[in-house]
Motif scaffolding. Sequence first.
Motif, PDB file in Angstrom:
ATOM      1  N   GLY A  42      14.891   6.002   0.419  1.00 44.38           N
ATOM      2  CA  GLY A  42      14.155   4.847  -0.085  1.00 44.38           C
ATOM      3  C   GLY A  42      12.684   4.826   0.272  1.00 44.38           C
ATOM      4  N   LYS A  43      12.087   6.000   0.518  1.00 42.68           N
ATOM      5  CA  LYS A  43      10.677   6.050   0.924  1.00 42.68           C
ATOM      6  C   LYS A  43       9.760   5.481  -0.156  1.00 42.68           C
ATOM      7  N   THR A  44       9.964   5.914  -1.396  1.00 44.27           N
ATOM      8  CA  THR A  44       9.090   5.464  -2.478  1.00 44.27           C
ATOM      9  C   THR A  44       9.250   3.973  -2.721  1.00 44.27           C
ATOM     10  N   GLN A  45      10.498   3.496  -2.742  1.00 41.25           N
ATOM     11  CA  GLN A  45      10.737   2.065  -2.966  1.00 41.25           C
ATOM     12  C   GLN A  45      10.113   1.224  -1.867  1.00 41.25           C
ATOM     13  N   LEU A  46      10.248   1.686  -0.637  1.00 37.81           N
ATOM     14  CA  LEU A  46       9.671   0.957   0.492  1.00 37.81           C
ATOM     15  C   LEU A  46       8.147   0.923   0.386  1.00 37.81           C
ATOM     16  N   THR A  47       7.560   2.048  -0.019  1.00 39.97           N
ATOM     17  CA  THR A  47       6.108   2.111  -0.177  1.00 39.97           C
ATOM     18  C   THR A  47       5.636   1.164  -1.268  1.00 39.97           C
ATOM     19  N   LEU A  48       6.358   1.126  -2.375  1.00 40.87           N
ATOM     20  CA  LEU A  48       5.969   0.248  -3.480  1.00 40.87           C
ATOM     21  C   LEU A  48       6.045  -1.225  -3.070  1.00 40.87           C
ATOM     22  N   GLU A  49       7.041  -1.565  -2.259  1.00 42.95           N
ATOM     23  CA  GLU A  49       7.146  -2.950  -1.795  1.00 42.95           C
ATOM     24  C   GLU A  49       5.997  -3.286  -0.839  1.00 42.95           C
ATOM     25  N   HIS A  54      -0.413  -5.891  -0.995  1.00 46.24           N
ATOM     26  CA  HIS A  54      -1.846  -5.597  -0.907  1.00 46.24           C
ATOM     27  C   HIS A  54      -2.379  -5.310  -2.302  1.00 46.24           C
ATOM     28  N   ALA A  55      -2.948  -6.318  -2.895  1.00 47.49           N
ATOM     29  CA  ALA A  55      -3.455  -6.193  -4.269  1.00 47.49           C
ATOM     30  C   ALA A  55      -4.500  -5.081  -4.366  1.00 47.49           C
ATOM     31  N   GLY A  56      -4.457  -4.350  -5.476  1.00 45.66           N
ATOM     32  CA  GLY A  56      -5.423  -3.290  -5.706  1.00 45.66           C
ATOM     33  C   GLY A  56      -5.044  -1.950  -5.105  1.00 45.66           C
ATOM     34  N   SER A  57      -3.830  -1.838  -4.576  1.00 43.02           N
ATOM     35  CA  SER A  57      -3.382  -0.568  -4.000  1.00 43.02           C
ATOM     36  C   SER A  57      -3.305   0.508  -5.077  1.00 43.02           C
ATOM     37  N   ILE A  58      -3.489   1.747  -4.655  1.00 37.75           N
ATOM     38  CA  ILE A  58      -3.433   2.886  -5.569  1.00 37.75           C
ATOM     39  C   ILE A  58      -2.242   3.753  -5.201  1.00 37.75           C
ATOM     40  N   TYR A  59      -1.412   4.072  -6.185  1.00 36.96           N
ATOM     41  CA  TYR A  59      -0.249   4.950  -5.974  1.00 36.96           C
ATOM     42  C   TYR A  59      -0.385   6.179  -6.857  1.00 36.96           C
ATOM     43  N   ALA A 102     -14.716   1.564  -2.318  1.00 35.83           N
ATOM     44  CA  ALA A 102     -15.842   0.703  -1.952  1.00 35.83           C
ATOM     45  C   ALA A 102     -15.753  -0.648  -2.635  1.00 35.83           C
ATOM     46  N   ASN A 103     -14.996  -0.703  -3.720  1.00 31.73           N
ATOM     47  CA  ASN A 103     -14.828  -1.962  -4.440  1.00 31.73           C
ATOM     48  C   ASN A 103     -13.676  -2.804  -3.890  1.00 31.73           C
ATOM     49  N   GLY A 104     -13.084  -2.355  -2.799  1.00 29.60           N
ATOM     50  CA  GLY A 104     -12.091  -3.192  -2.134  1.00 29.60           C
ATOM     51  C   GLY A 104     -10.670  -2.664  -2.133  1.00 29.60           C
TER      52      GLY A 104
END
Length: 458
Positions: A42-49, A54-59, A102-104
Amino acid sequence: MRLNNYHQLQKFKFPWYCFCTRKEQWAAPNTVCVLEGPKGSGKTQLTLEFMKQHAGSIYFSFAGLSGDMAIRFFCDKLNLRTDMEHCNDWGTAFAKLAGVIANGRIVVVFDHVDTFSGRDDFLAALSSFINHPDSPRAFIVLPMGDSTCLRGKGITAYAIHSTYRTIANIKKSFPTLSNKDVLRLYAVSGGIPSLLGEYNTNLSFEENLKSWLSYDSVFYRFLPELMKEHFRAPETYNALMYSIATAHHRISEIAKDVGFPYNKCDKYIGALQAIGLVKSKQQGGSKRSLYYLANSYLSFWYRYLYPHLDRITPTVDNALFDRILSELDSNFTIPCYHQGCRRWLKHHASLYPSSMVDLLQREQDEPLMVNLEQGETVTFEVSLYAHGHMLLAKLPGSLHERYDKALFLKTIKAAEQANLFYNNTVIIFSPHRFSDYCVHEVSKLPNVKLITIERLKY
């Protein structure tokens, strides 16, 4: 059904706090958070949660990508036109990422780095990025099965371990299931989250199992996909795994069963151990190893699905399904439950003297049969003796066993006869709740513990 990851998500709290306050490893800029665990944990699912918090996260996932396409798609992820920006290497890609951060956007996830063919170039660029004094800070998360690829790359890793679920975890995630079905589900799935997530609570356990045995199910395909990820020709390794699943545990037994030379078996089993599919242990004073499959799901798959890979219908035939159900509790559920109880004993070292903990870790315990009056006997499946103190653990022999007053008194009487009672630690496990009488009596006996499946955390 989606599993509850609340407790697993709490593992991110400390590294995130350190990142925000620049404490511990995060005082230096070259630290990344590595979420490490076996396939299906469940690594990916846990990461997505975590990203949802944290809004604006990049995956970004490297799964199935070549080096060039990974760079191209990563720049596309950043909304940068690769043909115009000349984003053709990881150094340039990270320079573009710096402008976005830099944009947050400060949480960046790179998934499946360890299986990416171009990982060395990527890790070199990542190391340059996080070690450069002018780079913006980012909380970088790397979910992966094996973090050894990070060694010598100039990257400091804070490790979070994603593990398979315990019996207690499953009980909490599936509160409507009977204790019997919780234990059965644990035995068949091995506690693997990606399999548990496929369980349909609107169906009975038997209906779920029949669906899982279809050759187009996640349950059926999980193991073949795992083997293909690690081995070019999994057929040889499958033969060895099947041999172990069918009660061949010594190298000599396995070699004879599959028809391989000893040295060849030893080499292949070593490879299976390296990826965590086979474990070994020494029995008694012998230096020779016994080999076992590391997870009950593996044992179940090889015992019942591997011999029937040639079936031409998606669903399993009724004769095989009836056989599986008739053997399930004795061959898998009870042994898996007992293993869970033994793991609990090993993880509660504060209950026993240190010398006894060492014996437990080395699995030096033996069953102890105590003869009572009128020909009655009580067997403690785990017994250890050290310096006058005795550890006695009673494991249930049936999923239907319930502790009432009579059975409790019988067990306590056997413990008194085995050794001076207050020099004993008595642990009683039960798949069902204990009677009110048992709970009341144990409140007056500090050396007796009652353990239901809700407490089987380890």
